[in-house]
Design an enzyme around this catalytic site. Structure first.
Site, PDB file in Angstrom:
ATOM      1  N   ASP A 461       0.759  -1.241  -0.043  1.00  0.00           N
ATOM      2  CA  ASP A 461       0.008   0.001  -0.069  1.00  0.00           C
ATOM      3  C   ASP A 461       0.885   1.408   0.057  1.00  0.00           C
ATOM      4  O   ASP A 461       1.937   1.115   0.251  1.00  0.00           O
ATOM      5  CB  ASP A 461      -0.839   0.036   1.099  1.00  0.00           C
ATOM      6  CG  ASP A 461      -2.326   0.945   0.902  1.00  0.00           C
ATOM      7  OD1 ASP A 461      -2.462   1.226  -0.037  1.00  0.00           O
ATOM      8  OD2 ASP A 461      -3.229   0.458   1.693  1.00  0.00           O
ATOM      9  N   ASP A 531     -10.824   2.362  -3.170  1.00  0.00           N
ATOM     10  CA  ASP A 531     -11.385   2.055  -1.886  1.00  0.00           C
ATOM     11  C   ASP A 531     -12.759   1.992  -1.921  1.00  0.00           C
ATOM     12  O   ASP A 531     -13.552   1.365  -0.868  1.00  0.00           O
ATOM     13  CB  ASP A 531     -10.761   2.907  -0.989  1.00  0.00           C
ATOM     14  CG  ASP A 531      -9.335   2.797  -0.360  1.00  0.00           C
ATOM     15  OD1 ASP A 531      -8.833   1.777  -0.690  1.00  0.00           O
ATOM     16  OD2 ASP A 531      -8.644   3.857   0.373  1.00  0.00           O
TER      17      ASP A 531
END
Length: 724
Positions: A461, A531
């Protein structure tokens, strides 16, 4: 293009030295003019004999009789390279400064090399010793030409490269439109169409990474035409720029590559610098055809070779179930539920390490939290493997919290300026991967983690843009190299991990879809899109994403309802059908799902596994793009055209509206196909000519405006049967 024809041929164009690059789908004709300019005399359809009668002079704007000297300028002429110092006033692809402060270069063609379907054209500047190599790699089967450039200092004095593009591409006069991908966090990959006005349209990122706001892909069409498409995708995960400049005669000048903002590269005598690559192509088969060329290129040449022949697994990620509240017994319970559903990979997200109870602390300390895992991480890893799943884990190796052991030991390891207060974003700073000691320190931590545990998958990430980008310990002339050296450093660390742990799979994630490009996809097997898991929003994002990137790399998540980003509610089947367009993932609190939902999820996961080879390795066709009110449909066809998978969606019904016909594409017209659900047999010609109905059965009461209806159909070729 016949199979035995060479991909690259030396030829002439209007008496000039020229090179014809031919693929199965298109041709590119380059020539060197008397003034040294590298022209792009043709880029498009390969009609055979492309070079005959082309001079490029027809592209010149009209020169008034009393302005004859303007005929010497290159404005309006399609070019394959542009240098500050050329007789042109368009966007330069190369700017090199010498010690006296001058940035004017005059390049002369010196040589060419053709090796293994790669053309290298060599230019130099006698006054400075600057040597420039333009490289064209022809992937004939895929219809793609991969371009990059190398600049070398062969002179006695240092040079400063202020700008060097991966590629310059010129198109002849016409009215053009651009197709690009824009958005923001939670709304990435929105396909944007615009008429190109006079002057420049600039697409870029100055955030240090690819960005949520724009993506380094473009396509160009002629206004009002759906067929011919010119396109390009940049392999770079840092600051990038694509300039689309419409000239005064409507010729189009495209410059793509590293962003020149706050960036420069110092070349001492004998040093060189090579740009990232740009994959570019042409097709007369529209945006869908351009996407299919890029998909095949990525599957065969870009995505890591280790896993190209095995499908990315169905995975479960713990984030939406636990967030930072990671506890071993709960994780074991979630793993058991995931295995029962048919999940193949269990991924523990953020919160397993250091002092990580929220996003304020712990980043950089990649050590298992003993309070959360009293018997170590091995307890969970072994249980996940016993259940028949792979084990994955979340990492954010490029970032650090000020509240961490790493930062307390090495505060100088972050990107910083000594006299500027650092800006926190998500309570974190960015480690300077341009520094060798940083790379080695991070690599040692990750190596120890992967060596101690049987970790099969890493979610890598990246959650903030870069500010106060400084490298105080570097020599002053090298400090502006930090933007590029940082990205190269990230590539190096990931590449070394892959070499040491060759079976490791990696997912690229940057607050969702903030870092997806051909550069990171050369190192990561799959990519997050966003997301935001709302399936209605995801349809639009996945449509845009798949204009540039292969479904095999596209991760979709099935989350709980209501969706945590938008608060909207949709049926479980609809959420699955949207996530099944690429690599299927599940998140959310599956321990709280009822038995009916678990049963349906098991069935849908099993169905996805049957369809997965066609979805991930077939040719994708968007039959009907996403809409607020009308049906949406996407199709996948196996390479041998024996199987087709069709998804049909209806997000919102409109009263009084009749069903639409959805015509399939890419089938064998003479072949018979059977629908798996009911045994119906018909021909490819009927499916492509008449099509399927978009209609769904009436929804059960109570009926709502937002119907959220979906279905999936599998059509398989049959032999020896009569269509009915």
């Amino acid at each position: 293009m016949p199979a035995d024809d060479p991909a690259i041929t030396r030829t002439t164009c209007a008496g000039r030295p020229a090179w014809l690059l031919r693929t199965s789908r298109n041709a590119m004709l380059l020539s060197v003019a008397d003034d040294g300019a590298l022209r792009l005399d043709h880029w498009g359809d390969d009609g055979g004999g492309v070079g005959d009668g082309l001079s490029g002079d027809a592209y010149l704007p009209h020169t008034p009789w009393n302005r004859a000297s303007q005929a010497h300028f290159l404005d309006g002429v399609p070019l394959a390279a542009s240098t500050y110092g050329d007789r042109a006033f368009k966007e330069p692809g190369l700017v090199v400064q010498r010690q006296d402060g001058s940035s004017v270069s005059r390049l002369t063609w010196r040589d060419d090399r053709i090796e293994d379907d790669v053309l290298v054209l060599v230019f130099d500047d006698d006054a400075t010793g600057l040597v420039v190599e333009h490289r064209f790699a022809v992937l004939a089967e895929h219809g793609i030409v991969v371009r990059d450039a190398r600049v070398c200092n062969r002179g006695p004095d240092p040079l400063r490269v202020e700008r060097v593009a991966s590629a310059v591409l010129g198109l002849p006069p016409a009215r053009y439109e651009s197709w690009t991908l824009h958005g923001r966090w939670g709304d990435e990959y929105q396909l944007t169409r615009r008429a190109l006005p006079p002057g420049k349209v600039v697409l870029d990122s100055r955030r240090g990474f690819t960005s949520h706001e724009a993506n380094p892909w473009f396509a160009v069409t002629r206004a009002g035409e759906d067929g011919p498409v010119w396109f390009g995708a940049l392999a770079w995960s840092g600051n990038w720029s694509i300039v689309l400049e419409t000239e005064r005669n409507d010729a189009l000048h495209v410059v793509a590559g590293l962003h020149p903002f706050d960036s420069a590269w110092h070349l001492d005598p004998g040093e060189d610098f090579r740009t990232p690559s740009l994959a570019c192509g042409y097709t007369d088969d529209g945006l869908d055809g351009a996407a299919r060329l890029l998909h095949r290129y990525q599957r065969d040449h870009v995505l890591p070779a280790r896993h190209r022949t095995t499908p990315p697994p169905v995975h479960y990620n713990t984030w939406l179930a636990t967030a930072f509240d990671v506890e071993v017994e709960h994780q074991v319970a979630l793993a058991g539920h995931a295995a029962e559903l048919g999940v193949e990979l269990f991924v523990v997200d953020d919160g397993w390490f250091g002092a990580r109870n929220d996003d304020h602390a712990g980043l950089g300390d990649w050590v298992v939290d003993p309070a959360k895992f009293p018997r170590g991480l091995t307890q969970l890893v072994d249980e996940v493997h016993r259940l028949g799943m792979g084990f994955g884990i979340w990492l954010e190796p490029e970032m650090v919290n000020p509240d961490s052991d790493l930062y307390r030991a090495h505060p100088d390891w972050v990107l910083h300026l000594p006299d500027r207060e650092p800006t926190l974003s998500r309570n974190q700073l960015v480690l300077n991967f341009a520094r060798e000691d940083v790379r080695e320190g991070v690599l040692a931590k990750l190596r120890a983690l992967l060596a101690e545990h049987r970790i099969d998958f890493v979610k890598w990430d990246h959650n903030r843009p870069y500010t106060e980008v400084g490298w105080p310990r570097a020599a002053p002339e090298r400090r502006r190299e930090v933007w590029v050296r940082h990205v190269r450093g990230v590539y190096e660390v990931i590449g070394r991990l892959r070499a040491e742990f060759p079976d490791l799979m990696i997912e690229t994630c940057a607050g969702g879809g903030g870092r997806v490009d051909l550069g990171i996809l050369g190192l990561a097997d799959v990519a997050q899109v966003s997301d935001n898991t709302d399936p209605g929003d995801r349809l639009r994002m996945q449509h845009g994403f798949s204009r540039a990137y292969a479904p095999r790399a596209m991760v979709g998540w099935v989350a709980d309802a209501p969706e945590p980003t938008t608060g909207r509610t949709s049926p479980l089947e609809f959420r699955f059908h949207v996530a099944m367009q690429g690599v299927l993932g599940i998140s959310g609190d599956i321990a709280g799902w009822g038995e009916d939902d678990r049963k349906q999820a098991r069935e849908l996961i099993a169905e996805y596994k049957r369809l997965r080879p066609v979805i991930q390795d077939g040719d994708q066709h968007w039959l009907v793009p996403p809409s607020d009110t009308e049906p949406c449909a996407v199709q996948y066809v196996s390479r041998d055209r024996r199987e087709a998978v069709v998804f049909v969606y209806q997000v919102r019904g409109v009263a009084g509206e009749g069903p639409r016909r959805i015509r399939l594409r890419g089938l064998d017209a003479d072949r018979r196909y059977r629908r798996d659900s009911d045994g119906l047999v018909t021909t490819g010609a009927v499916l492509m000519g008449v099509g399927l109905s978009s209609a769904f059965p009436p929804p059960p009461p109570p009926r709502h405006t937002e119907d959220w209806r979906s279905r999936v159909e599998l059509w398989q070729a049959v032999d020896g049967e009569v269509a009915r």
